[in-house]
Motif scaffolding. Structure first.
Motif, mmCIF file in Angstrom:
data_model
loop_
_atom_site.group_PDB
_atom_site.id
_atom_site.type_symbol
_atom_site.label_atom_id
_atom_site.label_comp_id
_atom_site.label_asym_id
_atom_site.label_seq_id
_atom_site.Cartn_x
_atom_site.Cartn_y
_atom_site.Cartn_z
ATOM 1 N N SER A 1 0.593 -1.200 -0.144
ATOM 2 C CA SER A 1 -0.137 -0.232 0.634
ATOM 3 C C SER A 1 0.686 1.364 0.038
ATOM 4 N N ASP A 2 2.179 1.320 0.495
ATOM 5 C CA ASP A 2 3.045 2.197 0.680
ATOM 6 C C ASP A 2 5.109 2.126 0.423
ATOM 7 N N GLY A 3 5.109 2.266 -0.790
ATOM 8 C CA GLY A 3 6.163 1.346 -1.494
ATOM 9 C C GLY A 3 7.248 2.744 -0.556
ATOM 10 N N ASN A 4 6.594 3.851 0.117
ATOM 11 C CA ASN A 4 7.530 4.386 0.709
ATOM 12 C C ASN A 4 8.129 3.693 2.117
ATOM 13 N N ALA A 5 7.698 2.863 3.209
ATOM 14 C CA ALA A 5 7.641 2.306 3.676
ATOM 15 C C ALA A 5 8.395 1.311 3.916
ATOM 16 N N ASP A 6 9.223 1.434 4.641
ATOM 17 C CA ASP A 6 9.961 0.498 5.139
ATOM 18 C C ASP A 6 10.215 -0.849 5.263
ATOM 19 N N ASN A 7 9.365 -1.523 5.604
ATOM 20 C CA ASN A 7 8.867 -2.247 6.159
ATOM 21 C C ASN A 7 7.425 -2.663 5.145
ATOM 22 N N PRO A 8 7.143 -3.015 3.878
ATOM 23 C CA PRO A 8 5.888 -3.506 2.704
ATOM 24 C C PRO A 8 5.352 -4.237 3.665
ATOM 25 N N ASP A 9 4.280 -3.808 3.572
ATOM 26 C CA ASP A 9 2.716 -4.784 3.502
ATOM 27 C C ASP A 9 2.755 -5.648 2.671
ATOM 28 N N CYS A 10 2.675 -5.920 2.041
ATOM 29 C CA CYS A 10 2.746 -6.675 0.721
ATOM 30 C C CYS A 10 1.036 -7.168 -0.039
ATOM 31 N N VAL A 11 -0.055 -6.033 0.395
ATOM 32 C CA VAL A 11 -1.485 -6.289 1.122
ATOM 33 C C VAL A 11 -2.009 -6.530 -0.578
ATOM 34 N N PHE A 12 -1.388 -6.745 -1.574
ATOM 35 C CA PHE A 12 -1.137 -6.873 -2.986
ATOM 36 C C PHE A 12 -1.048 -7.757 -3.548
ATOM 37 N N ALA A 13 0.310 -8.466 -2.709
ATOM 38 C CA ALA A 13 0.416 -9.228 -3.300
ATOM 39 C C ALA A 13 0.180 -10.565 -4.200
ATOM 40 N N SER A 14 -0.703 -11.247 -3.390
ATOM 41 C CA SER A 14 -1.442 -11.647 -4.364
ATOM 42 C C SER A 14 -2.793 -11.338 -5.785
ATOM 43 N N GLU A 15 -3.127 -11.042 -5.408
ATOM 44 C CA GLU A 15 -4.187 -9.741 -6.471
ATOM 45 C C GLU A 15 -3.326 -9.663 -7.250
ATOM 46 N N VAL A 16 -1.983 -9.552 -7.533
ATOM 47 C CA VAL A 16 -1.460 -9.028 -8.033
ATOM 48 C C VAL A 16 -0.492 -10.896 -9.131
ATOM 49 N N PHE A 17 0.613 -10.728 -8.115
ATOM 50 C CA PHE A 17 1.211 -11.413 -8.554
ATOM 51 C C PHE A 17 0.727 -13.042 -9.109
ATOM 52 N N VAL A 18 -0.517 -13.807 -8.412
ATOM 53 C CA VAL A 18 -0.624 -14.755 -8.819
ATOM 54 C C VAL A 18 -1.974 -14.690 -10.792
ATOM 55 N N PRO A 19 -1.983 -13.478 -11.118
ATOM 56 C CA PRO A 19 -3.428 -13.053 -12.463
ATOM 57 C C PRO A 19 -0.647 -13.498 -12.700
ATOM 58 N N VAL A 20 -0.207 -12.509 -12.732
ATOM 59 C CA VAL A 20 0.850 -12.268 -13.371
ATOM 60 C C VAL A 20 1.535 -12.784 -13.240
ATOM 61 N N LEU A 21 1.309 -14.135 -12.710
ATOM 62 C CA LEU A 21 1.988 -15.322 -12.818
ATOM 63 C C LEU A 21 2.026 -16.288 -13.753
ATOM 64 N N LYS A 22 0.100 -16.710 -14.162
ATOM 65 C CA LYS A 22 -0.310 -17.001 -14.463
ATOM 66 C C LYS A 22 -0.087 -16.150 -16.152
#
Lengths: 272, 272
Positions: free
Chosen positions: B170-191
């Motif tokens: 949600s915030d790329g500037n944060a030191d510890n990225p929360d990765c909340v969009f990881a599945s929503e993005v990388f599952v279809p991207v990987l496919k």
């Protein structure tokens, strides 16, 4: 007492010359590879030592590599002691295919990079992702087809297919190769290459620069071992640093496409 | 009358500068890319023209490429007219990843090869098989994380994973990225990347040098289109001459491994 002799079927790599040690074999199935005196020698020992004891290497992948028996001093020179891959065959046909469009590793010196780059550009490495470094196709009554290294290096895609067809023919010297060994050789070879590919898609342990795939099979002979794929030459293996070996994998996939095209041309369609 | 404007979300490639035409978009979903005056411009037109009409391209593969609407003169300069890939999004996060460890094609001049080779060595192309050329990760209240090109080019494997995690946070500037969009993005991207890979394992039509994978998705916005993978930049596409594009395929497989590693780190094990 070791009963050592010069191997008969080496198709690529360094050979014994006046004043230079070449590889030797004994009669118990061991291959003695002279250690190159520069860092290549020590790098290859390091690779075999670390690979042999690395628990991350799957069992099926280990079988692609020669068994490592340590090092030994023979004729006052250091040697790697490896499994003699050819000892299972009486009269093998063999080809050595250097995998990867790039044979230099990232940390190499500019001089080394330029030397490799020139060879990669002059050969089929840049265009096809691999180059055939050596080949011997046994024919009838002790004849054989063993094209010159220079001829092999500048092959086009169509040339490679013709050479591959000659490799699996009863007479490699014939203009129209009969491909009688195509299925017997390339079906198991394709299966083994696909097994290797699967590992290279995920392994982030080693990057294999200037490493070769050997393909071995026997047309006729007492031992009649099956067609196998082996990997050899690890003087330029480096740490993967977290990425897959995309250079080797790309070249391997290209080789796989050629093998399956040749099979398809002989047998009809092949599903990868 | 065309209502043309400068695109807002371009993260890599040539932009308009004093005296230089940059790309434009209209309000009907078209993207106008200025034709480079040297052979790159004509080469890209040739590629789009030949690709558009090539019956060998499978339907599912066509969808990875921008639709080609021909060429057009705008502001007295020639432009390629393409589908505006970003028009489906209101506020997209986007990354441009140049695929392949080698960005030069075999027939290039020595000067061109040396220039490309130097960039490939300085960037992550040689080590990872790709380099991130641009990235924009949209944050809350119109903020965004858009790292400098120089920072992106020299990334290690671990750096790339961190940048990818930030891209789907949600915030790329944060030191510890929360990765909340990881599945929503990388599952279809990987496919989608695996679909592309399947084609690259067999296609012997084109070799794509210096071509990029774009990944696009939207965190919030009225349009809320899903995550997609597209291919762009075809000024250096050449005839495959009978071999697969081992250079692109190797880099693509490396990217696939990174995406699945990031997903696995967030979601547990991912089967390729």
């Amino acid at each position: 007492m070791l009963n050592l002799s010069v191997p008969e079927n080496q198709v690529a790599g360094h050979k014994a010359k006046e004043g230079v040690n070449g590889p030797l074999v004994d009669d118990s199935g061991k291959f003695y590879k002279p250690l190159q005196s520069d860092e290549r020698g020590s790098n290859e020992v390091t690779f075999y030592t670390s690979f042999s004891s690395d628990p991350r290497i799957p069992h099926n992948i280990r079988s692609f590599f020669p068994i490592f028996h340590g090092t030994s001093v023979v004729n006052a020179a250091d040697h790697l002691v490896l499994e003699d891959l050819l000892s299972a065959y009486s009269n093998p046909s063999v080809t050595d295919i250097k995998i990867g469009s790039r044979t230099w590793y990232p940390e190499a010196s500019d001089d080394y990079i330029n030397k490799c780059l020139q060879k990669d550009r002059e050969s089929s490495s840049i265009s096809l992702g691999f180059r055939i470094s050596g080949l011997k196709s046994v024919g009838a009554s002790n004849s054989c087809w063993q094209p010159h290294k220079k001829f092999l290096q500048s092959l086009s895609a169509e040339d490679v297919k013709l050479v591959m067809r000659k490799f699996v023919s009863s007479d490699g010297n014939a203009d129209n190769p009969d491909c009688v060994f195509a299925s017997e050789v390339f079906v198991p070879v394709l299966k083994q290459l696909l097994e290797l590919k699967k590992w290279f898609e995920v392994q982030t342990i080693f990057h294999f620069y200037s490493c070769s795939v050997l393909v071995l099979y026997e047309k006729e002979g007492k031992k009649r071992a099956g067609a196998v794929v082996k990997l050899v030459d690890f003087a330029h293996v480096v740490d993967a640093k977290g990425a897959i070996d995309h250079n080797f994998l790309g070249g391997l996939c290209s080789l796989i496409k050629f093998v399956s095209d040749v099979l398809a041309g002989v047998d009809g369609k092949v599903e990868l």
